[in-house]
Design an enzyme around this catalytic site. Sequence first.
Site, PDB file in Angstrom:
ATOM      1  N   GLY A  72      36.357  46.052  39.367  1.00 26.04           N
ATOM      2  CA  GLY A  72      37.225  47.157  39.001  1.00 26.04           C
ATOM      3  C   GLY A  72      36.566  48.499  39.276  1.00 26.04           C
ATOM      4  O   GLY A  72      35.342  48.627  39.257  1.00 26.04           O
ATOM      5  N   ILE A 148      39.073  37.191  42.928  1.00 23.91           N
ATOM      6  CA  ILE A 148      38.744  36.486  41.688  1.00 23.91           C
ATOM      7  C   ILE A 148      39.827  35.477  41.356  1.00 23.91           C
ATOM      8  O   ILE A 148      39.532  34.340  40.955  1.00 23.91           O
ATOM      9  CB  ILE A 148      38.517  37.488  40.541  1.00 23.91           C
ATOM     10  CG1 ILE A 148      37.214  38.260  40.775  1.00 23.91           C
ATOM     11  CG2 ILE A 148      38.476  36.781  39.188  1.00 23.91           C
ATOM     12  CD1 ILE A 148      36.931  39.347  39.764  1.00 23.91           C
ATOM     13  N   ARG A 169      50.398  42.223  43.464  1.00 23.89           N
ATOM     14  CA  ARG A 169      51.229  43.419  43.581  1.00 23.89           C
ATOM     15  C   ARG A 169      52.339  43.225  44.600  1.00 23.89           C
ATOM     16  O   ARG A 169      53.474  43.661  44.401  1.00 23.89           O
ATOM     17  CB  ARG A 169      50.346  44.609  43.965  1.00 23.89           C
ATOM     18  CG  ARG A 169      51.090  45.924  44.099  1.00 23.89           C
ATOM     19  CD  ARG A 169      50.126  47.058  44.364  1.00 23.89           C
ATOM     20  NE  ARG A 169      49.300  46.776  45.544  1.00 23.89           N
ATOM     21  CZ  ARG A 169      48.326  47.575  45.960  1.00 23.89           C
ATOM     22  NH1 ARG A 169      48.041  48.675  45.291  1.00 23.89           N
ATOM     23  NH2 ARG A 169      47.628  47.271  47.046  1.00 23.89           N
ATOM     24  N   ARG A 172      53.049  37.581  49.453  1.00 21.98           N
ATOM     25  CA  ARG A 172      52.400  37.123  50.681  1.00 21.98           C
ATOM     26  C   ARG A 172      52.289  35.602  50.628  1.00 21.98           C
ATOM     27  O   ARG A 172      52.647  34.971  49.637  1.00 21.98           O
ATOM     28  CB  ARG A 172      51.023  37.769  50.865  1.00 21.98           C
ATOM     29  CG  ARG A 172      49.969  37.366  49.853  1.00 21.98           C
ATOM     30  CD  ARG A 172      48.651  38.071  50.161  1.00 21.98           C
ATOM     31  NE  ARG A 172      47.533  37.553  49.394  1.00 21.98           N
ATOM     32  CZ  ARG A 172      47.197  37.939  48.181  1.00 21.98           C
ATOM     33  NH1 ARG A 172      47.926  38.866  47.558  1.00 21.98           N
ATOM     34  NH2 ARG A 172      46.150  37.411  47.562  1.00 21.98           N
ATOM     35  N   ARG A 228      41.049  43.522  32.333  1.00 21.60           N
ATOM     36  CA  ARG A 228      40.615  44.655  31.532  1.00 21.60           C
ATOM     37  C   ARG A 228      41.429  44.644  30.242  1.00 21.60           C
ATOM     38  O   ARG A 228      42.608  44.263  30.240  1.00 21.60           O
ATOM     39  CB  ARG A 228      40.822  45.983  32.268  1.00 21.60           C
ATOM     40  CG  ARG A 228      39.858  46.225  33.424  1.00 21.60           C
ATOM     41  CD  ARG A 228      38.445  46.497  32.926  1.00 21.60           C
ATOM     42  NE  ARG A 228      37.530  46.897  33.993  1.00 21.60           N
ATOM     43  CZ  ARG A 228      36.760  46.064  34.681  1.00 21.60           C
ATOM     44  NH1 ARG A 228      36.837  44.758  34.432  1.00 21.60           N
ATOM     45  NH2 ARG A 228      35.942  46.509  35.620  1.00 21.60           N
ATOM     46  N   ASP A 251      38.191  37.786  27.250  1.00 23.98           N
ATOM     47  CA  ASP A 251      36.851  38.273  27.559  1.00 23.98           C
ATOM     48  C   ASP A 251      36.810  39.788  27.489  1.00 23.98           C
ATOM     49  O   ASP A 251      35.730  40.379  27.477  1.00 23.98           O
ATOM     50  CB  ASP A 251      36.407  37.809  28.949  1.00 23.98           C
ATOM     51  CG  ASP A 251      34.971  38.213  29.256  1.00 23.98           C
ATOM     52  OD1 ASP A 251      34.100  37.949  28.393  1.00 23.98           O
ATOM     53  OD2 ASP A 251      34.712  38.791  30.322  1.00 23.98           O
ATOM     54  N   HIS A 275      33.071  40.493  26.910  1.00 22.29           N
ATOM     55  CA  HIS A 275      33.068  41.020  28.278  1.00 22.29           C
ATOM     56  C   HIS A 275      31.847  40.513  29.048  1.00 22.29           C
ATOM     57  O   HIS A 275      31.018  41.294  29.519  1.00 22.29           O
ATOM     58  CB  HIS A 275      33.102  42.550  28.278  1.00 22.29           C
ATOM     59  CG  HIS A 275      33.600  43.132  29.576  1.00 22.29           C
ATOM     60  ND1 HIS A 275      34.189  44.368  29.674  1.00 22.29           N
ATOM     61  CD2 HIS A 275      33.600  42.631  30.842  1.00 22.29           C
ATOM     62  CE1 HIS A 275      34.523  44.624  30.922  1.00 22.29           C
ATOM     63  NE2 HIS A 275      34.171  43.572  31.658  1.00 22.29           N
ATOM     64  N   GLY A 277      32.184  38.148  31.659  1.00 23.64           N
ATOM     65  CA  GLY A 277      32.616  37.466  32.872  1.00 23.64           C
ATOM     66  C   GLY A 277      31.703  37.686  34.048  1.00 23.64           C
ATOM     67  O   GLY A 277      31.477  36.783  34.858  1.00 23.64           O
TER      68      GLY A 277
END
Length: 316
Positions: A72, A148, A169, A172, A228, A251, A275, A277
């Site tokens: 990110g 990921i 988003r 495909r 997030r 997480d 957190h 990961g």
Amino acid sequence: MTADVWLPIPPDEIEGLPQGPAYRFWNGEEEFPADPADCVFYVVPYMKPSPLCVRPMPEMSHVQVVQTLSAGIDHVEPGLRHLPPGVRLCNARGVHEASTAELTVALILASLRGVPDFVRAQDRGEWLAGFRPALADKNVLIVGYGSIGEAIEDRLVPFEVARVARVARSQRTTTRGPVHPLTELPALLPEADVVILSTPLTEATRGLAGADFLSRMKDGALLVNVARGPVVDTKALLAELESGRITAALDVTDPEPLPREHPLWRAPGVLISPHVGGPTSAFLPRAERLLADQLNRYVNREPLRNVILTTGASTG
């Protein structure tokens, strides 16, 4: 002016760095290692708060590349407006896939098989037998099908899941099957036994898993957030958890770190990891390989990897 490269890893620990730049070690300390105006390549400290990461950026008047060590980039976005036009922002695609995918599967298995209950029972000296849900034969939905998300699916396949649906988003096709656009989420959520969030935090995904999203999840479904914290509406999630209708494995949280007295700690059916990961033994060798490759590309004027945006062109 010197051509400085700021690194959050001591440069003598990174094999293959090119000759030429002056390497400066800075991992968020109060004092800067040199004049930020001389920095041409800024590698952002890893797992540090956003205000610390962006602190030198207003003074980096000659910077050409900002490289994160995370997938990110939301933690450096506030500093982009201070940079000159033409600065390339690169993320760490290829560094965190293995670790994050491992933890995702661990959280799913621990939640479904009741591992937290077993640990508490062990503390009491209690033999807690009984049937638990398996991951086998479950329908899984991955929301955020980037590198990921792909790595997560790679690790799900051996567990004999019934189906993996993929959302990103934009629509495909992959070798594993179609990737659905975000607009199709409402139709996909009711079919999923496990919903995995691995999407970046953007204006489009902030609060994505809100009351409507969560209400569409089937009874007994598991929500897993390795993206997030703000991708999930915490208040809406608490309402669903307290009703007992769904469970969650998180997480990341909003807020983060989660305050000691926050009700999410005590909500039924939730497993929380702090957190973790990305930060594993797999991180450092992959991060060092990425930095050596990127800096060799930079010095040799070759195209950089993982360019997310260029200031001026994309940020205004």
